[in-house]
Enzyme design. Structure first.
Site, PDB file in Angstrom:
ATOM      1  N   ASN A   1       0.715  10.693   5.623  1.00 29.39           N
ATOM      2  CA  ASN A   1       0.237  10.021   4.321  1.00 29.39           C
ATOM      3  C   ASN A   1      -1.300  10.801   3.763  1.00 29.39           C
ATOM      4  O   ASN A   1      -1.485  11.049   2.712  1.00 29.39           O
ATOM      5  CB  ASN A   1      -0.253   8.525   4.706  1.00 29.39           C
ATOM      6  CG  ASN A   1       1.231   7.769   4.525  1.00 29.39           C
ATOM      7  OD1 ASN A   1       1.672   7.653   3.229  1.00 29.39           O
ATOM      8  ND2 ASN A   1       1.853   7.584   5.356  1.00 29.39           N
TER       9      ASN A   1
ATOM     10  N   ASN B   1      -4.124  -0.247   2.342  1.00 27.72           N
ATOM     11  CA  ASN B   1      -3.427   0.143   3.523  1.00 27.72           C
ATOM     12  C   ASN B   1      -1.926   0.247   2.928  1.00 27.72           C
ATOM     13  O   ASN B   1      -1.454  -0.046   2.079  1.00 27.72           O
ATOM     14  CB  ASN B   1      -3.419  -1.297   4.485  1.00 27.72           C
ATOM     15  CG  ASN B   1      -2.581  -0.854   5.600  1.00 27.72           C
ATOM     16  OD1 ASN B   1      -2.480   0.039   6.422  1.00 27.72           O
ATOM     17  ND2 ASN B   1      -1.831  -1.773   5.959  1.00 27.72           N
TER      18      ASN B   1
ATOM     19  N   HIS C   1       1.918   0.103   4.363  1.00 29.49           N
ATOM     20  CA  HIS C   1       2.701  -0.403   5.457  1.00 29.49           C
ATOM     21  C   HIS C   1       4.045  -0.239   5.209  1.00 29.49           C
ATOM     22  O   HIS C   1       4.694  -0.357   4.200  1.00 29.49           O
ATOM     23  CB  HIS C   1       2.463  -1.987   5.551  1.00 29.49           C
ATOM     24  CG  HIS C   1       3.249  -2.564   7.010  1.00 29.49           C
ATOM     25  ND1 HIS C   1       2.969  -2.520   7.907  1.00 29.49           N
ATOM     26  CD2 HIS C   1       4.380  -3.557   6.928  1.00 29.49           C
ATOM     27  CE1 HIS C   1       3.698  -3.161   8.797  1.00 29.49           C
ATOM     28  NE2 HIS C   1       4.658  -3.342   8.150  1.00 29.49           N
TER      29      HIS C   1
HETATM   30  C1  GAR Z   1       3.325   5.476   8.477  1.00 31.45           C
HETATM   31  O1  GAR Z   1       4.691   5.175   8.369  1.00 31.45           O
HETATM   32  C2  GAR Z   1       2.574   4.156   8.085  1.00 31.45           C
HETATM   33  O2  GAR Z   1       2.967   3.271   6.722  1.00 31.45           O
HETATM   34  C3  GAR Z   1       2.541   3.212   9.258  1.00 31.45           C
HETATM   35  O3  GAR Z   1       2.295   4.396  10.202  1.00 31.45           O
HETATM   36  C4  GAR Z   1       2.963   5.536   9.796  1.00 31.45           C
HETATM   37  C5  GAR Z   1       1.854   6.710   9.628  1.00 31.45           C
HETATM   38  O4  GAR Z   1       2.152   7.751   9.553  1.00 31.45           O
HETATM   39  N1  GAR Z   1       1.550   2.407   9.066  1.00 31.45           N
HETATM   40  C6  GAR Z   1       1.490   1.180   9.851  1.00 31.45           C
HETATM   41  O5  GAR Z   1       2.643   0.836  10.433  1.00 31.45           O
HETATM   42  C7  GAR Z   1       0.399   0.198   9.555  1.00 31.45           C
HETATM   43  N2  GAR Z   1       0.692  -0.932  10.239  1.00 31.45           N
HETATM   44  P1  GAR Z   1       1.306   9.056   9.070  1.00 31.45           P
HETATM   45  O6  GAR Z   1       0.274   9.156  10.226  1.00 31.45           O
HETATM   46  O7  GAR Z   1       2.212  10.225   9.135  1.00 31.45           O
HETATM   47  O8  GAR Z   1       0.801   8.854   7.623  1.00 31.45           O
END
Ligand code: GAR
Length: 204
Positions: A17, A110, A112
């Protein structure tokens, strides 16, 4: 030319992200400056992405502090030292307490990987599969003191196929995350997000 809003990014892992945000900044679609990336894990790949982009990358580990309060105070001090005005949680797997929320009121966003309020917390994609949901998706929201409970800014939907598993669903959702998170941040910097209680309106 007006100066850009400075964002701080908190992340715990891979940082895809964060990368999507960087890519939109590079392409000119997102007018934001990233002041610092803070990871709560020393081996988080997001740190390498930050370094490659020439962005200050800092590790702050919970275990180096005697209390959650002291850990969060260190986060706040680091963010303030980098003049952060907007806090972006990009895969940050901790719940922030009120001292951080108070330091950045309505300035913490955030992402999610579910359609909140369904499936908050950990392993949201697995929760959706286990529950038998036919649709899932992702939610970008302001952070309040609850768990994934703040006002919803934008959501995107994906269909859960019968043969989807946690990994395939997570991959589908991630594509949508990479679309809507930078889009929301651009709306934020344009001053187009209006919050009233739980209602968030996108101004024209
Ligand atoms: C993503 O899917 C994000 O939505 C999730 O962790 C992942 C991070 O991926 N976040 C959560 O679950 C927060 N509660 P990334 O490090 O590749 O961005």
């Amino acid at each position: 030319m007006s100066s850009k809003i400075i964002a701080g990014v908190l992340a715990s892992g891979r940082g895809s992200n964060f990368q999507s945000i960087l890519d939109k900044i590079s392409s000119g679609e997102l007018s934001l400056q990233i002041g610092v990336v803070i990871a709560d894990k020393a081996d988080a790949y997001v740190l390498q992405r930050a370094a490659a982009a020439g962005i200050p990358a800092v590790v702050i580990l919970r275990q180096d502090y005697s209390s959650k309060e002291a850990f969060e105070q260190a986060l706040i001090e680091c963010l303030q030292a980098h003049k952060v005005e907007l806090l972006v949680l990009a895969g940050f797997m901790r719940i922030l307490s009120s001292q951080v929320i108070r330091a950045f009121p309505e300035k913490i966003i955030n992402i999610h990987p579910s359609l909140l309020p369904s499936f908050p917390g950990l392993q949201a994609q697995k929760q959706a599969i286990d529950y038998g949901a036919k649709y899932s998706g992702c939610t970008v929201h302001f952070v309040d003191e609850g768990m994934d409970s703040g006002p919803i800014i934008m959501q995107a939907i994906v269909e859960v196929a019968e043969d989807d598993n946690e990994a395939s669903l997570a991959a589908k959702i991630l594509e949508k995350e990479h679309e809507i998170f930078p889009r929301v941040l651009q709306l934020y910097v344009q001053g187009k997000i209006a919050v009233q209680g739980r209602q968030v309106k996108i101004l024209k």
